[in-house]
Write an enzyme that holds these catalytic residues in place. Structure first.
Site, PDB file in Angstrom:
ATOM      1  N   TYR A  44     -56.345   7.464  22.777  1.00 28.80           N
ATOM      2  CA  TYR A  44     -57.398   8.320  22.843  1.00 28.80           C
ATOM      3  C   TYR A  44     -57.656   9.064  21.432  1.00 28.80           C
ATOM      4  CZ  TYR A  44     -56.699   6.906  27.779  1.00 28.80           C
ATOM      5  OH  TYR A  44     -56.356   6.224  28.848  1.00 28.80           O
ATOM      6  N   ILE A 229     -57.584  10.083  38.656  1.00 22.89           N
ATOM      7  CA  ILE A 229     -57.415  10.823  37.210  1.00 22.89           C
ATOM      8  C   ILE A 229     -58.677  10.987  36.573  1.00 22.89           C
ATOM      9  CG2 ILE A 229     -55.065  10.966  36.787  1.00 22.89           C
ATOM     10  CD1 ILE A 229     -55.569   8.564  34.981  1.00 22.89           C
ATOM     11  N   LYS A 231     -61.770  12.087  34.427  1.00 20.28           N
ATOM     12  CA  LYS A 231     -62.117  12.937  33.175  1.00 20.28           C
ATOM     13  C   LYS A 231     -63.329  13.801  33.373  1.00 20.28           C
ATOM     14  CE  LYS A 231     -64.256  13.304  28.996  1.00 20.28           C
ATOM     15  NZ  LYS A 231     -65.586  13.119  28.584  1.00 20.28           N
ATOM     16  N   ASN A 241     -64.634  18.781  40.818  1.00 19.03           N
ATOM     17  CA  ASN A 241     -63.737  17.636  41.029  1.00 19.03           C
ATOM     18  C   ASN A 241     -62.496  18.072  41.801  1.00 19.03           C
ATOM     19  OD1 ASN A 241     -65.305  15.906  39.821  1.00 19.03           O
ATOM     20  ND2 ASN A 241     -64.149  15.831  37.914  1.00 19.03           N
TER      21      ASN A 241
HETATM   22  P1  NAP Z   1     -64.383   8.886  34.708  1.00 20.90           P
HETATM   23  O1  NAP Z   1     -63.333   9.742  35.246  1.00 20.90           O
HETATM   24  O2  NAP Z   1     -64.701   7.777  36.123  1.00 20.90           O
HETATM   25  O3  NAP Z   1     -65.638   9.255  34.392  1.00 20.90           O
HETATM   26  C1  NAP Z   1     -65.789  10.194  33.377  1.00 20.90           C
HETATM   27  C2  NAP Z   1     -66.933  10.522  33.291  1.00 20.90           C
HETATM   28  O4  NAP Z   1     -67.606  11.342  34.326  1.00 20.90           O
HETATM   29  C3  NAP Z   1     -67.531  11.601  32.225  1.00 20.90           C
HETATM   30  O5  NAP Z   1     -68.981  11.125  31.503  1.00 20.90           O
HETATM   31  C4  NAP Z   1     -67.674  12.874  32.941  1.00 20.90           C
HETATM   32  O6  NAP Z   1     -68.506  13.762  32.220  1.00 20.90           O
HETATM   33  C5  NAP Z   1     -68.308  12.719  34.323  1.00 20.90           C
HETATM   34  N1  NAP Z   1     -67.905  13.306  35.347  1.00 20.90           N
HETATM   35  C6  NAP Z   1     -66.796  13.936  35.779  1.00 20.90           C
HETATM   36  N2  NAP Z   1     -66.815  14.700  36.633  1.00 20.90           N
HETATM   37  C7  NAP Z   1     -68.014  14.754  36.782  1.00 20.90           C
HETATM   38  C8  NAP Z   1     -68.812  15.634  37.852  1.00 20.90           C
HETATM   39  N3  NAP Z   1     -68.296  16.600  38.546  1.00 20.90           N
HETATM   40  N4  NAP Z   1     -69.896  15.582  37.738  1.00 20.90           N
HETATM   41  C9  NAP Z   1     -70.670  14.890  36.797  1.00 20.90           C
HETATM   42  N5  NAP Z   1     -70.117  14.125  35.973  1.00 20.90           N
HETATM   43  C10 NAP Z   1     -68.766  14.318  35.885  1.00 20.90           C
HETATM   44  O7  NAP Z   1     -63.887   7.822  33.626  1.00 20.90           O
HETATM   45  P2  NAP Z   1     -62.893   7.580  32.660  1.00 20.90           P
HETATM   46  O8  NAP Z   1     -62.659   8.667  31.716  1.00 20.90           O
HETATM   47  O9  NAP Z   1     -62.942   6.171  31.942  1.00 20.90           O
HETATM   48  O10 NAP Z   1     -61.341   7.681  33.548  1.00 20.90           O
HETATM   49  C11 NAP Z   1     -60.862   8.575  33.818  1.00 20.90           C
HETATM   50  C12 NAP Z   1     -59.285   8.526  32.989  1.00 20.90           C
HETATM   51  O11 NAP Z   1     -58.563   7.701  33.139  1.00 20.90           O
HETATM   52  C13 NAP Z   1     -59.412   8.533  31.581  1.00 20.90           C
HETATM   53  O12 NAP Z   1     -59.927   9.918  30.790  1.00 20.90           O
HETATM   54  C14 NAP Z   1     -58.098   8.193  30.815  1.00 20.90           C
HETATM   55  O13 NAP Z   1     -57.176   9.277  30.958  1.00 20.90           O
HETATM   56  C15 NAP Z   1     -57.787   7.097  31.984  1.00 20.90           C
HETATM   57  N6  NAP Z   1     -58.191   5.863  31.660  1.00 20.90           N
HETATM   58  C16 NAP Z   1     -56.831   5.037  31.857  1.00 20.90           C
HETATM   59  C17 NAP Z   1     -57.303   3.676  31.419  1.00 20.90           C
HETATM   60  C18 NAP Z   1     -55.926   2.937  31.183  1.00 20.90           C
HETATM   61  O14 NAP Z   1     -56.212   1.671  30.829  1.00 20.90           O
HETATM   62  N7  NAP Z   1     -54.807   3.030  31.575  1.00 20.90           N
HETATM   63  C19 NAP Z   1     -58.442   3.225  31.033  1.00 20.90           C
HETATM   64  C20 NAP Z   1     -59.615   4.100  31.240  1.00 20.90           C
HETATM   65  C21 NAP Z   1     -59.404   5.317  31.610  1.00 20.90           C
HETATM   66  P3  NAP Z   1     -68.350  15.148  31.266  1.00 20.90           P
HETATM   67  O15 NAP Z   1     -66.988  14.609  30.453  1.00 20.90           O
HETATM   68  O16 NAP Z   1     -69.246  15.546  30.762  1.00 20.90           O
HETATM   69  O17 NAP Z   1     -67.320  16.338  32.429  1.00 20.90           O
END
Ligand code: NAP
Length: 273
Positions: A44, A229, A231, A241
């Site tokens: 990241y 998890i 983000k 959240n």
């Molecule tokens: P996510 O958590 O599904 O979505 C993140 C998005 O949602 C961001 O734009 C965030 O905006 C928004 N958001 C979060 N809470 C919100 C709320 N209460 N209201 C409105 N918008 C909200 O997507 P992700 O980051 O892809 O996945 C989460 C985590 O999983 C990653 O950060 C990473 O640590 C992990 N991950 C792991 C893998 C893997 O291959 N192992 C792959 C992808 C992700 P803001 O930032 O503006 O708050």
């Protein structure tokens, strides 16, 4: 050990100075509210997310269940050991709680897991795990870890992507391997408010006095042994959240979500981002 069902992701928290400060604030807000499972990876921001996570947890490392991941390209025996040391340095800590192979590597899994065992034995990590592994890959990883158990598998899990409920979750439950769902809001697949699914979520949210996102996170952590998890780079989002846990979705509301976002009726290949 106990780990909260809802944690915090850190993918794409790097950016302008202002947005990075806000992301650090968001993580700290989450820690205050009990979202102490913090997920990061050397990938990241090419290490920047780990540096920011390190700033966020400075002086409160002992409150955090800290997770990072080795890139498959680094996952040789020596490469894994070295990658872990670099992550520890960026995070400003002497150990990780969980270290994952980010996705399957072209290095033999035995090599990576042998390094994981050494890291556990040396106290550099408490638990070893994998990410983006299907059932067959999980079994191979388990077989490659003779002295320690495989603690977790982190996989893509959201309302429109429920394929892991058929085989992967039951298998991991049977082995006491934690399933950590990533990208709970579906990245581009978030149900629009005017869609049938969006309307179903809105009425469940209204009936329960919760927001749609809280309902989604609650639903995605309803099965035993399954974590999520999200983000959030914005402290207001983190607060929202954090309100997704500590209450139970009534059965009829779970059934309504099931109807609006059915799990596939056939086995599907493991999806990943
Ligand atoms: P996510 O958590 O599904 O979505 C993140 C998005 O949602 C961001 O734009 C965030 O905006 C928004 N958001 C979060 N809470 C919100 C709320 N209460 N209201 C409105 N918008 C909200 O997507 P992700 O980051 O892809 O996945 C989460 C985590 O999983 C990653 O950060 C990473 O640590 C992990 N991950 C792991 C893998 C893997 O291959 N192992 C792959 C992808 C992700 P803001 O930032 O503006 O708050």
């Amino acid at each position: 050990m106990e780990v909260p069902l809802i944690g915090q992701g850190t993918w794409m928290i790097e950016g302008s100075r202002e947005s990075e400060l806000r992301a650090i604030d968001a993580i700290r807000t989450g820690l205050d509210l009990g979202l102490t499972h913090l997920d990061t990876a050397e990938m990241y921001g090419s290490g920047r997310a780990e540096e920011l996570a390190g700033k966020a947890i400075a002086r409160r490392r002992d409150q955090v269940f800290l997770v990072s991941k080795v890139l498959p390209a680094n996952a040789s025996y020596d490469g894994t050991l070295r990658a872990c040391e670099r992550s520890l340095q960026r995070l400003g800590t002497d150990h990780l709680d969980l270290y994952l192979l980010h996705w399957e590597s072209s290095y033999p899994i035995r090599e990576t897991m042998r390094a994981m065992e050494k890291l556990v034995d040396d106290g550099r990590i408490r638990f070893a795990g994998v990410s983006n592994f299907d059932v067959a890959q999980v079994k191979a990883a388990q077989a490659a870890l003779p002295h320690h158990r495989l603690a977790a598998n982190q996989v893509f899990y959201h309302l429109k992507g429920r394929g892991i409920e058929r085989k992967l979750i039951p298998y991991c439950q049977s082995q006491e391997i934690a399933v950590v769902g990533y990208t709970p809001f579906g990245r581009g697949a978030f149900p629009p408010p005017n869609s049938t699914g969006g309307k179903a979520l809105a009425s469940v949210a209204e009936r329960n006095g919760r927001t749609v996102r809280q309902v989604i996170l609650n639903f995605l952590t309803r099965l035993p042994n399954v974590f999520t998890i999200p983000k959030a780079g914005n402290p207001e989002h983190t607060r929202e959240n954090a309100g997704a846990t500590g209450w139970t979705l009534p059965e009829e509301d779970g059934a309504a979500i099931d109807r609006a976002f059915p799990a596939p009726s056939r086995d599907t290949p493991l999806a990943m981002l």
